[in-house]
Design a protein around this motif. Structure first.
Motif, PDB file in Angstrom:
ATOM      1  N   ASP A 105       0.843  -1.190   0.000  1.00  0.00           N
ATOM      2  CA  ASP A 105       0.000   0.000   0.000  1.00  0.00           C
ATOM      3  C   ASP A 105       0.882   1.245   0.000  1.00  0.00           C
ATOM      4  OD1 ASP A 105      -1.145   2.118   2.098  1.00  0.00           O
ATOM      5  OD2 ASP A 105      -2.811   1.221   0.994  1.00  0.00           O
ATOM      6  N   TRP A 106       0.544   2.230  -0.833  1.00  0.00           N
ATOM      7  CA  TRP A 106       1.417   3.407  -0.927  1.00  0.00           C
ATOM      8  C   TRP A 106       1.525   4.154   0.389  1.00  0.00           C
ATOM      9  CZ3 TRP A 106      -3.124   3.276  -3.891  1.00  0.00           C
ATOM     10  CH2 TRP A 106      -4.143   4.128  -3.483  1.00  0.00           C
ATOM     11  N   TRP A 107       0.444   4.218   1.168  1.00  0.00           N
ATOM     12  CA  TRP A 107       0.540   4.907   2.458  1.00  0.00           C
ATOM     13  C   TRP A 107       1.534   4.198   3.367  1.00  0.00           C
ATOM     14  CZ3 TRP A 107      -0.595   9.612   2.356  1.00  0.00           C
ATOM     15  CH2 TRP A 107      -1.736  10.110   1.732  1.00  0.00           C
ATOM     16  N   SER A 108       1.525   2.875   3.343  1.00  0.00           N
ATOM     17  CA  SER A 108       2.450   2.124   4.201  1.00  0.00           C
ATOM     18  C   SER A 108       3.895   2.405   3.833  1.00  0.00           C
ATOM     19  CB  SER A 108       2.160   0.623   4.112  1.00  0.00           C
ATOM     20  OG  SER A 108       0.865   0.350   4.591  1.00  0.00           O
ATOM     21  N   ARG A 131       5.837   9.706  15.974  1.00  0.00           N
ATOM     22  CA  ARG A 131       4.524   9.852  16.596  1.00  0.00           C
ATOM     23  C   ARG A 131       3.427   9.984  15.553  1.00  0.00           C
ATOM     24  NH1 ARG A 131       5.302  13.511  22.023  1.00  0.00           N
ATOM     25  NH2 ARG A 131       6.853  12.124  22.948  1.00  0.00           N
ATOM     26  N   PHE A 132       2.228   9.557  15.955  1.00  0.00           N
ATOM     27  CA  PHE A 132       1.066   9.597  15.076  1.00  0.00           C
ATOM     28  C   PHE A 132       0.924  10.985  14.445  1.00  0.00           C
ATOM     29  CE2 PHE A 132      -3.330  10.145  13.973  1.00  0.00           C
ATOM     30  CZ  PHE A 132      -3.718   8.919  13.472  1.00  0.00           C
ATOM     31  N   GLY A 133       0.989  12.023  15.252  1.00  0.00           N
ATOM     32  CA  GLY A 133       0.817  13.387  14.756  1.00  0.00           C
ATOM     33  C   GLY A 133       1.872  13.780  13.741  1.00  0.00           C
ATOM     34  N   GLU A 134       3.103  13.317  13.925  1.00  0.00           N
ATOM     35  CA  GLU A 134       4.169  13.613  12.961  1.00  0.00           C
ATOM     36  C   GLU A 134       3.870  12.962  11.618  1.00  0.00           C
ATOM     37  OE1 GLU A 134       7.938  13.964  16.058  1.00  0.00           O
ATOM     38  OE2 GLU A 134       7.496  12.015  15.130  1.00  0.00           O
ATOM     39  N   PHE A 135       3.445  11.706  11.652  1.00  0.00           N
ATOM     40  CA  PHE A 135       3.090  11.029  10.401  1.00  0.00           C
ATOM     41  C   PHE A 135       1.901  11.730   9.740  1.00  0.00           C
ATOM     42  CE2 PHE A 135       5.095   7.328  12.622  1.00  0.00           C
ATOM     43  CZ  PHE A 135       6.090   7.064  11.695  1.00  0.00           C
ATOM     44  N   GLN A 136       0.903  12.076  10.524  1.00  0.00           N
ATOM     45  CA  GLN A 136      -0.312  12.689   9.983  1.00  0.00           C
ATOM     46  C   GLN A 136      -0.005  14.041   9.345  1.00  0.00           C
ATOM     47  OE1 GLN A 136      -2.938  15.164  10.633  1.00  0.00           O
ATOM     48  NE2 GLN A 136      -4.041  14.105   9.033  1.00  0.00           N
ATOM     49  N   ARG A 137       0.776  14.866  10.018  1.00  0.00           N
ATOM     50  CA  ARG A 137       1.130  16.183   9.462  1.00  0.00           C
ATOM     51  C   ARG A 137       1.998  16.034   8.218  1.00  0.00           C
ATOM     52  NH1 ARG A 137       1.435  17.189  14.794  1.00  0.00           N
ATOM     53  NH2 ARG A 137       3.685  16.869  14.901  1.00  0.00           N
ATOM     54  N   GLY A 138       2.961  15.143   8.262  1.00  0.00           N
ATOM     55  CA  GLY A 138       3.880  14.970   7.143  1.00  0.00           C
ATOM     56  C   GLY A 138       3.233  14.405   5.894  1.00  0.00           C
ATOM     57  N   ALA A 190      -5.658  10.895   6.050  1.00  0.00           N
ATOM     58  CA  ALA A 190      -6.765  10.878   7.008  1.00  0.00           C
ATOM     59  C   ALA A 190      -6.376  10.040   8.223  1.00  0.00           C
ATOM     60  CB  ALA A 190      -8.020  10.296   6.352  1.00  0.00           C
ATOM     61  N   LYS A 191      -6.830  10.464   9.391  1.00  0.00           N
ATOM     62  CA  LYS A 191      -6.461   9.791  10.634  1.00  0.00           C
ATOM     63  C   LYS A 191      -6.888   8.330  10.653  1.00  0.00           C
ATOM     64  CE  LYS A 191      -6.252  13.967  13.393  1.00  0.00           C
ATOM     65  NZ  LYS A 191      -6.754  14.727  14.523  1.00  0.00           N
ATOM     66  N   ASN A 192      -8.068   8.021  10.112  1.00  0.00           N
ATOM     67  CA  ASN A 192      -8.517   6.626  10.120  1.00  0.00           C
ATOM     68  C   ASN A 192      -7.644   5.752   9.213  1.00  0.00           C
ATOM     69  OD1 ASN A 192      -9.684   7.931   7.812  1.00  0.00           O
ATOM     70  ND2 ASN A 192     -11.200   6.297   7.659  1.00  0.00           N
ATOM     71  N   VAL A 193      -7.207   6.313   8.086  1.00  0.00           N
ATOM     72  CA  VAL A 193      -6.322   5.564   7.183  1.00  0.00           C
ATOM     73  C   VAL A 193      -4.969   5.357   7.854  1.00  0.00           C
ATOM     74  CG1 VAL A 193      -5.112   5.626   4.959  1.00  0.00           C
ATOM     75  CG2 VAL A 193      -7.511   6.355   5.108  1.00  0.00           C
ATOM     76  N   LEU A 194      -4.437   6.412   8.462  1.00  0.00           N
ATOM     77  CA  LEU A 194      -3.153   6.304   9.150  1.00  0.00           C
ATOM     78  C   LEU A 194      -3.214   5.289  10.287  1.00  0.00           C
ATOM     79  CD1 LEU A 194      -0.235   7.194   9.601  1.00  0.00           C
ATOM     80  CD2 LEU A 194      -1.120   9.134  10.929  1.00  0.00           C
ATOM     81  N   SER A 195      -4.286   5.334  11.065  1.00  0.00           N
ATOM     82  CA  SER A 195      -4.437   4.369  12.166  1.00  0.00           C
ATOM     83  C   SER A 195      -4.417   2.937  11.645  1.00  0.00           C
ATOM     84  CB  SER A 195      -5.747   4.610  12.912  1.00  0.00           C
ATOM     85  OG  SER A 195      -5.706   5.816  13.604  1.00  0.00           O
TER      86      SER A 195
END
Length: 150
Positions: free
Chosen positions: A23-26, A39-46, A50-55
């Motif tokens: 998966d490209w997000w992975s 951290r979750f927030g670092e990945f999300q900002r960078g 979407a938070k649900n996809v990142l989770s």
């Protein structure tokens, strides 16, 4: 929703690898982990994902042994995501994708990021596939052999 085809029982190493991190997000999460995101927030900002996809992707990468969830290094209540040895073994894959992208998707002089040797500040040598004796190999110089089953 269409169910994703799984390849975790395939006899092909490429199929199993794609099943684990295709998966490209992975792959972008792994890239950012190599760049220091934890951290979750670092990945999300960078990534702007979407938070649900990142989770979901982080959960899959942890379940697959690519990342591990660890207590925050600063002692806070947060959790951090750290590359495991299996995840660190993806470094040549990320470098190969980067070099392929640099060579095929940017015009001369077009700005892009660059991976450099930390000690010397110079770009890396292009990755090459080599035979056991050091000869350079191309796609027509190799063949897939199926290993016998026990």
């Amino acid at each position: 929703m269409v169910k994703r085809t799984r390849f975790d029982d395939s006899d092909c190493p490429v199929a199993r690898s794609v099943d684990a991190i295709g998966d490209w997000w992975s792959l972008l999460i792994v890239r950012d982990a190599f760049d220091g995101s934890r951290r979750f927030g670092e990945f999300q900002r960078g990534l702007g994902v979407a938070k649900n996809v990142l989770s979901a992707r982080l959960r899959d990468l942890v379940a697959g042994g690519v990342l591990e969830s660890a207590p925050a290094s600063d002692g806070s209540a947060y959790r951090e995501y750290v590359l495991t040895p299996k995840g660190e073994a993806l470094f040549p894959v990320i470098v190969a994708l980067r070099q392929w992208g640099e060579g095929n998707f940017f015009g001369p002089g077009e700005p892009h990021s660059e991976l450099v040797d930390r000690d010397q500040g110079r770009p890396l040598r292009p990755l090459a596939v080599q035979a056991a004796d050091g000869r350079a190999l191309g796609p027509h110089d190799t063949v897939v052999h199926k290993l016998p089953t026990d």
